[in-house]
Design an enzyme around this catalytic site. Structure first.
Site, PDB file in Angstrom:
ATOM      1  N   SER A   1      56.819 -17.687  -1.328  1.00 40.04           N
ATOM      2  CA  SER A   1      56.367 -19.056  -1.035  1.00 40.04           C
ATOM      3  C   SER A   1      57.413 -20.087  -1.478  1.00 40.04           C
ATOM      4  O   SER A   1      58.321 -19.783  -2.263  1.00 40.04           O
ATOM      5  CB  SER A   1      55.049 -19.326  -1.763  1.00 40.04           C
ATOM      6  OG  SER A   1      55.290 -19.380  -3.155  1.00 40.04           O
TER       7      SER A   1
ATOM      8  N   SER B   1      51.568  -6.429   0.151  1.00 44.11           N
ATOM      9  CA  SER B   1      50.725  -7.464  -0.458  1.00 44.11           C
ATOM     10  C   SER B   1      49.258  -7.043  -0.532  1.00 44.11           C
ATOM     11  O   SER B   1      48.773  -6.312   0.325  1.00 44.11           O
ATOM     12  CB  SER B   1      50.804  -8.757   0.345  1.00 44.11           C
ATOM     13  OG  SER B   1      52.130  -9.169   0.473  1.00 44.11           O
TER      14      SER B   1
ATOM     15  N   GLU C   1      67.921  -7.753   5.351  1.00 42.33           N
ATOM     16  CA  GLU C   1      67.702  -8.525   6.570  1.00 42.33           C
ATOM     17  C   GLU C   1      68.259  -9.944   6.429  1.00 42.33           C
ATOM     18  O   GLU C   1      67.813 -10.691   5.585  1.00 42.33           O
ATOM     19  CB  GLU C   1      66.191  -8.559   6.861  1.00 42.33           C
ATOM     20  CG  GLU C   1      65.803  -9.262   8.136  1.00 42.33           C
ATOM     21  CD  GLU C   1      66.543  -8.763   9.366  1.00 42.33           C
ATOM     22  OE1 GLU C   1      66.466  -7.565   9.644  1.00 42.33           O
ATOM     23  OE2 GLU C   1      67.183  -9.590  10.035  1.00 42.33           O
TER      24      GLU C   1
HETATM   25  C1  LIG Z   1      52.593 -14.906   8.180  1.00 37.96           C
HETATM   26  C2  LIG Z   1      52.652 -13.970   7.022  1.00 37.96           C
HETATM   27  C3  LIG Z   1      52.952 -12.633   7.241  1.00 37.96           C
HETATM   28  C4  LIG Z   1      52.981 -11.742   6.178  1.00 37.96           C
HETATM   29  N1  LIG Z   1      53.227 -10.414   6.439  1.00 37.96           N
HETATM   30  C5  LIG Z   1      53.168  -9.522   5.428  1.00 37.96           C
HETATM   31  C6  LIG Z   1      53.294  -8.108   5.691  1.00 37.96           C
HETATM   32  O1  LIG Z   1      53.483  -7.677   6.826  1.00 37.96           O
HETATM   33  N2  LIG Z   1      53.186  -7.255   4.656  1.00 37.96           N
HETATM   34  C7  LIG Z   1      52.984  -7.670   3.379  1.00 37.96           C
HETATM   35  O2  LIG Z   1      52.920  -6.835   2.486  1.00 37.96           O
HETATM   36  N3  LIG Z   1      52.840  -8.997   3.087  1.00 37.96           N
HETATM   37  C8  LIG Z   1      52.923  -9.918   4.092  1.00 37.96           C
HETATM   38  N4  LIG Z   1      52.755 -11.278   3.814  1.00 37.96           N
HETATM   39  C9  LIG Z   1      52.375 -11.663   2.461  1.00 37.96           C
HETATM   40  C10 LIG Z   1      53.329 -12.561   1.710  1.00 37.96           C
HETATM   41  O3  LIG Z   1      54.401 -11.828   1.191  1.00 37.96           O
HETATM   42  C11 LIG Z   1      52.511 -13.262   0.611  1.00 37.96           C
HETATM   43  O4  LIG Z   1      51.587 -14.102   1.260  1.00 37.96           O
HETATM   44  C12 LIG Z   1      53.345 -14.080  -0.319  1.00 37.96           C
HETATM   45  O5  LIG Z   1      54.140 -13.260  -1.112  1.00 37.96           O
HETATM   46  C13 LIG Z   1      52.482 -14.991  -1.220  1.00 37.96           C
HETATM   47  O6  LIG Z   1      51.527 -14.244  -1.877  1.00 37.96           O
HETATM   48  P1  LIG Z   1      49.969 -14.654  -1.854  1.00 37.96           P
HETATM   49  O7  LIG Z   1      49.596 -14.957  -0.456  1.00 37.96           O
HETATM   50  O8  LIG Z   1      49.225 -13.599  -2.566  1.00 37.96           O
HETATM   51  O9  LIG Z   1      49.892 -16.009  -2.644  1.00 37.96           O
HETATM   52  P2  LIG Z   1      49.809 -16.172  -4.241  1.00 37.96           P
HETATM   53  O10 LIG Z   1      50.902 -15.377  -4.873  1.00 37.96           O
HETATM   54  O11 LIG Z   1      48.422 -15.927  -4.686  1.00 37.96           O
HETATM   55  O12 LIG Z   1      50.149 -17.705  -4.394  1.00 37.96           O
HETATM   56  C14 LIG Z   1      49.171 -18.747  -4.241  1.00 37.96           C
HETATM   57  C15 LIG Z   1      49.843 -20.063  -4.519  1.00 37.96           C
HETATM   58  O13 LIG Z   1      50.311 -20.094  -5.875  1.00 37.96           O
HETATM   59  C16 LIG Z   1      51.699 -20.361  -5.904  1.00 37.96           C
HETATM   60  N5  LIG Z   1      52.312 -19.573  -6.989  1.00 37.96           N
HETATM   61  C17 LIG Z   1      52.160 -18.254  -7.233  1.00 37.96           C
HETATM   62  N6  LIG Z   1      52.892 -17.876  -8.286  1.00 37.96           N
HETATM   63  C18 LIG Z   1      53.557 -18.974  -8.713  1.00 37.96           C
HETATM   64  C19 LIG Z   1      54.481 -19.211  -9.761  1.00 37.96           C
HETATM   65  N7  LIG Z   1      54.901 -18.244 -10.586  1.00 37.96           N
HETATM   66  N8  LIG Z   1      54.966 -20.469  -9.894  1.00 37.96           N
HETATM   67  C20 LIG Z   1      54.560 -21.469  -9.056  1.00 37.96           C
HETATM   68  N9  LIG Z   1      53.674 -21.316  -8.056  1.00 37.96           N
HETATM   69  C21 LIG Z   1      53.177 -20.076  -7.886  1.00 37.96           C
HETATM   70  C22 LIG Z   1      52.220 -19.917  -4.565  1.00 37.96           C
HETATM   71  O14 LIG Z   1      53.411 -20.600  -4.211  1.00 37.96           O
HETATM   72  C23 LIG Z   1      51.070 -20.311  -3.649  1.00 37.96           C
HETATM   73  O15 LIG Z   1      51.133 -21.673  -3.328  1.00 37.96           O
HETATM   74  C24 LIG Z   1      52.732 -12.190   4.861  1.00 37.96           C
HETATM   75  C25 LIG Z   1      52.434 -13.546   4.662  1.00 37.96           C
HETATM   76  C26 LIG Z   1      52.386 -14.428   5.713  1.00 37.96           C
HETATM   77  C27 LIG Z   1      52.060 -15.870   5.454  1.00 37.96           C
END
Ligand SMILES: Cc1cc2nc3c(=O)[nH]c(=O)nc-3n(C[C@H](O)[C@H](O)[C@H](O)COP(=O)(O)OP(=O)(O)OC[C@H]3O[C@@H](n4cnc5c(N)ncnc54)[C@H](O)[C@@H]3O)c2cc1C
Length: 395
Positions: free
Chosen positions: A378, A132, A248
């Site tokens: 998410s 990410s 997993e």
């Molecule tokens: C505790 C935790 C541990 C993690 N560990 C890792 C890790 O070790 N390595 C790693 O690479 N990543 C990790 N992640 C990252 C995780 O995979 C991302 O946070 C996740 O994929 C969401 O991406 P974002 O945070 O960029 O949110 P965004 O993609 O920016 O989303 C923001 C908001 O918009 C909504 N949204 C986005 N796109 C859409 C759509 N098409 N339709 C409707 N709603 C939408 C989302 O649901 C969210 O509410 C971790 C996340 C958490 C919370």
């Protein structure tokens, strides 16, 4: 509820339960996927990870030549292990070692497997997942960290990663980076293994609202990596990442166990706190909420077992795991919120406060619960998958 596991699996469960009781690390239980808080905890977690692999409770599904248990080890075995670890409120293995291991089995070279797999199995070498980025989470394929070939072989990597769980303790990172800026976004990404101690890598732990640092920002500034750090073919990183993510399954079943334990703990909580001058458990509204949460957890467990059975028969549908993930994470938020509501004024006390209920278990759980609705896809993305692929609705 009885989901009809074969008798030999129940024997296996008893064996795992005894093992976990004997060897689990002396670390206070916390909600969610958490990192070591200090070097002592890290050492305990490494030893624990090594023991789980040595006993065959982790990596049982690996190919036999790399230490796997062979065809007698089924998806149900890994589910039982996940459930028993959750039941004992013990931590899971630290790091993304299993994730990269599956990428290496399917796409890596013999030299890469020989280099990295023993360190994962012994628990001594920790991997983090560098996927990410700020702006590339749900839409991971839009990632911008780039790996540019250098004269004489190898790549120069520049970019920023975020949410990197365990990054502060990791020896290696499983990295996705763009290697062809002109190709369609899914087709210009490659997978690499990067040494986290390479010059140019800056790891900054983020302090989360739980008060702990479980994930990090990772900055890569002209980091040089060798040509043999590439996993699989150039520009095939999207396929490799997706294939390794699908392995997993023990986590979902473990989540259902954790929620069931929470229902029982909530019932205990309702017996000791009061509402309108009487034990909260006597209040009809409280009883109704407890009943509803309990039924939701049973529904989740039934779904999880149906999914596992489909998975082991190779008839899994793309929206099965998203349904369980959505249910699990949303029930978790509701449950933790209800616990704080029940706790009344004591609900605002944190761990370490002598008056905190259950030593701050519910506060920690409440502050962490939202993370599950984001990590690994998410809730909105889960709903999109269920709607589009399960219900056939338009995008
Ligand atoms: C505790 C935790 C541990 C993690 N560990 C890792 C890790 O070790 N390595 C790693 O690479 N990543 C990790 N992640 C990252 C995780 O995979 C991302 O946070 C996740 O994929 C969401 O991406 P974002 O945070 O960029 O949110 P965004 O993609 O920016 O989303 C923001 C908001 O918009 C909504 N949204 C986005 N796109 C859409 C759509 N098409 N339709 C409707 N709603 C939408 C989302 O649901 C969210 O509410 C971790 C996340 C958490 C919370």
């Amino acid at each position: 509820m009885d989901y009809g596991m074969a008798p030999e699996l129940e024997e296996f469960r008893a064996e795992v339960r005894a093992f976990v009781a004997e060897h689990k690390p002396a670390i206070a239980p916390k909600a969610g996927v958490r990192s070591a808080e200090n070097a002592e905890e890290l050492e305990l977690l490494k030893v624990w990870t090594g023991k789980l692999f040595a006993a065959g409770y982790l990596g049982g599904d690996w190919p036999e030549q790399y230490g796997g248990a062979g065809p007698s080890y089924s998806a149900e075995h890994s589910v039982v292990v996940g459930e028993e670890i959750a039941r004992a409120r013990a931590p899971l293995m630290t790091g993304a070692g299993n994730l990269i291991a599956h990428a290496l089995f399917d796409f890596g070279t013999d030299a890469q497997r020989a280099r990295y797999l023993p360190g994962i199995r012994s628990g001594r070498q920790i991997f983090c997942q560098l996927f990410s980025e700020p702006g590339s989470g749900s839409d991971l394929a839009s990632l911008r960290t780039k790996a540019v070939p250098v004269d004489g072989g190898g790549y120069r990597v520049t970019g920023q990663k975020v949410w990197t769980t365990h990054g502060q303790w990791a020896d290696f990172g499983y990295l996705l980076a763009r290697t062809d800026a002109d190709a369609p976004k899914h087709k210009g990404i490659s997978a690499f293994v990067v040494d986290m101690r390479s010059p140019g890598i800056d790891i900054r732990p983020l302090r989360e609202m739980t008060g702990t640092s479980d994930f990090n920002e990772v900055f890569l500034d002209n980091v040089l990596i060798d040509a043999d750090a590439l996993v699989g073919d150039l520009n095939k990183g999207w396929l490799i990442a997706n294939s390794s993510l699908g392995h997993e399954r023990s986590g979902v079943a473990a989540s259902a166990v954790r929620l069931r334990q929470n229902v029982e703990a909530l019932i205990d909580l309702a017996k000791v706190v009061s509402r309108h001058g009487r034990p909260a458990i006597e209040d009809g509204h409280v009883q109704e909420r407890l009943g509803s949460l309990s039924a939701s957890v049973d529904a989740l467990s039934a779904l999880v077992y149906a999914n596992i059975s489909r998975w082991s028969r190779k008839t899994e549908r793309t929206y099965d795991a998203p349904m369980a993930k959505l249910l699990f994470s949303e029930i978790g938020v509701e449950m933790e919120r209800f616990a704080l509501e029940l706790s009344g004024e004591a609900g605002i006390l944190v761990e370490g406060d002598p008056d905190a209920i259950d030593r701050g278990r519910w506060q920690d759980g409440f502050l962490y619960a939202r993370a599950y609705t984001i990590a690994g896809g998410s809730s909105e993305i889960m709903r999109n998958i269920i709607a589009e692929r399960g219900l056939g609705m338009p995008r």
